[in-house]
Design a protein around this motif. Structure first.
Motif, PDB file in Angstrom:
ATOM      1  N   ASN A 170       1.068   2.095   6.594  1.00 57.94           N
ATOM      2  CA  ASN A 170       2.342   2.263   5.896  1.00 57.94           C
ATOM      3  C   ASN A 170       2.456   3.623   5.206  1.00 57.94           C
ATOM      4  O   ASN A 170       3.503   3.940   4.638  1.00 57.94           O
ATOM      5  CB  ASN A 170       2.536   1.139   4.866  1.00 57.94           C
ATOM      6  N   ARG A 171       1.372   4.396   5.224  1.00 62.14           N
ATOM      7  CA  ARG A 171       1.439   5.738   4.652  1.00 62.14           C
ATOM      8  C   ARG A 171       2.176   6.663   5.615  1.00 62.14           C
ATOM      9  O   ARG A 171       2.164   6.457   6.841  1.00 62.14           O
ATOM     10  CB  ARG A 171       0.036   6.296   4.381  1.00 62.14           C
ATOM     11  N   THR A 172       2.811   7.666   5.072  1.00 58.96           N
ATOM     12  CA  THR A 172       3.545   8.604   5.922  1.00 58.96           C
ATOM     13  C   THR A 172       2.595   9.603   6.577  1.00 58.96           C
ATOM     14  O   THR A 172       1.453   9.791   6.138  1.00 58.96           O
ATOM     15  CB  THR A 172       4.599   9.379   5.112  1.00 58.96           C
TER      16      THR A 172
ATOM     17  N   LYS B 126       6.266   6.616   8.956  1.00 58.67           N
ATOM     18  CA  LYS B 126       5.000   5.921   8.708  1.00 58.67           C
ATOM     19  C   LYS B 126       4.082   6.072   9.917  1.00 58.67           C
ATOM     20  O   LYS B 126       4.543   6.208  11.057  1.00 58.67           O
ATOM     21  CB  LYS B 126       5.262   4.439   8.428  1.00 58.67           C
TER      22      LYS B 126
END
Length: 356
Positions: free
Chosen positions: A277-279, A326
């Motif tokens: 879910n991190r960019t 993401k």
């Protein structure tokens, strides 16, 4: 490319006060040639990256006393790349040494055979990064005030002037700016010498430690050249020597294992656990802090598509929108990515595994 500064005179034996301002390589070569008759030394004042493969092929042994991890990684990758199984002389042993205060290390690397610099990268911790928001709004340490003057104030007030960290006038300006900011936030400890150390990333050096590690490196080079004794890194011995003079004198050796997922001498992708879910932007920034990567300007791609290119400008603009996406939108769980950085001549292979 370094020239001799007054601060260099207290921690080595080759330079004198009359040498200040001259090139270190030229002065060191002349000193040794005068002291040891019959020795021929050819000094070069330039980047090691400017030399081609043919230049490095002419040598039997390479000894590194480099003051930068980036330069070590470059020469390591170059020597690994030179190895041709059909040509025995293409394998160039690399003797590497370094010091920091009362601590030091010496090691011997046989490219493609033993653990290389990249295998050992996680032993060289990256310099801790300070978020720009901390520098701009709530500095807590004297170093934060200095970094603010270095990164923010200079750009705002003197952006038309290229910062020269060897220019006393430039360092004085940064010191005065940092001191004023420290006083504003009631932070003690900002000094001229600290300003110089932070801006130039100076690591403390002590003559006795330098002499011990230099002697260890020379000893290993002598053993490799003459075969008089087993050298560090031979197939039946340890390859890494650590020295500590903090509390009495202590040395020990150990075998640093070759890593199958080393991006230089290995053949497997290194597995990295990430939050899907991190960019992509957050992942790119994390590559500078990861001990096993330490990449400042990474370009990232998969086998099928380009995720982000730092250059040329046209590709950077084209791939920039991906930075806000993401990771799980761009790559699948367990997919391999290739990461490159202009500072090195290698592609790093990572296998991204999403946290459950």
């Amino acid at each position: 490319m370094d020239t001799i500064d007054v601060s260099n005179l207290n921690r080595q034996f080759l330079f004198r006060a009359s040498d200040v301002g001259k090139y270190k390589a030229e002065v060191a070569a002349a000193f040794v040639e005068k002291r040891v008759k019959g020795v021929k030394i050819t000094p070069y004042c330039g980047k090691i990256q400017d030399k081609d493969d043919d230049y490095y092929m002419q040598f039997n042994i390479v000894v590194c006393g480099l003051d930068s991890v980036e330069a070590r990684r470059w020469i390591n990758a170059t020597l690994v790349g030179l190895v041709d199984p059909e040509i025995v002389d293409s394998l160039k042993p690399l003797v590497d040494g370094g010091t920091e205060g009362f601590k030091g290390q010496a090691k011997v690397i046989l490219p493609t055979i033993t653990s290389c610099i990249e295998c050992q990268l996680d032993m060289h911790a990256p310099r801790a990064a300070v978020p720009l928001c901390t520098l701009a709004t709530i500095p807590r340490q004297p170093q934060h005030c200095i970094e603010w003057a270095h990164i923010i104030a200079w750009e705002e007030e003197r952006k038309d002037i290229t910062l020269d960290t060897d220019d006393p006038e430039h360092i004085t300006w940064l010191y005065q700016k940092a001191l004023a900011r420290a006083q504003e936030f009631n932070i003690p400890g900002v000094t001229y010498s600290m300003t110089q150390g932070v801006v130039k990333n100076i690591i403390p050096a002590i003559a006795s430690t330098n002499a011990i590690v230099a002697a260890a490196c020379c000893n290993e080079a002598f053993k490799i050249a003459t075969g008089t004794n087993p050298f560090l890194g031979n197939p039946e011995s340890n390859n890494y020597m650590m020295y500590s003079g903090d509390d009495s004198i202590y040395t020990y050796t150990f075998e640093h294992q070759k890593k199958d997922d080393c991006p230089v001498c290995g053949n497997l992708a290194k597995e990295v656990e990430v939050d899907g879910n991190r960019t992509l932007q957050e992942f790119v920034e994390s590559l500078a802090e990861r001990p096993e990567a330490q990449l400042k300007k990474p370009t990232i791609r998969t086998e099928e598509k380009s995720l982000y290119y730092q250059s040329p400008p046209s590709l950077e603009k084209q791939t920039r929108p991906n930075l806000k996406k993401k990771l799980n939108e761009l790559v699948s769980d367990g997919e391999e990515i290739a990461v490159s950085d202009p500072a090195f001549q290698i592609d790093f292979k990572f296998k991204l595994v999403f946290k459950k």
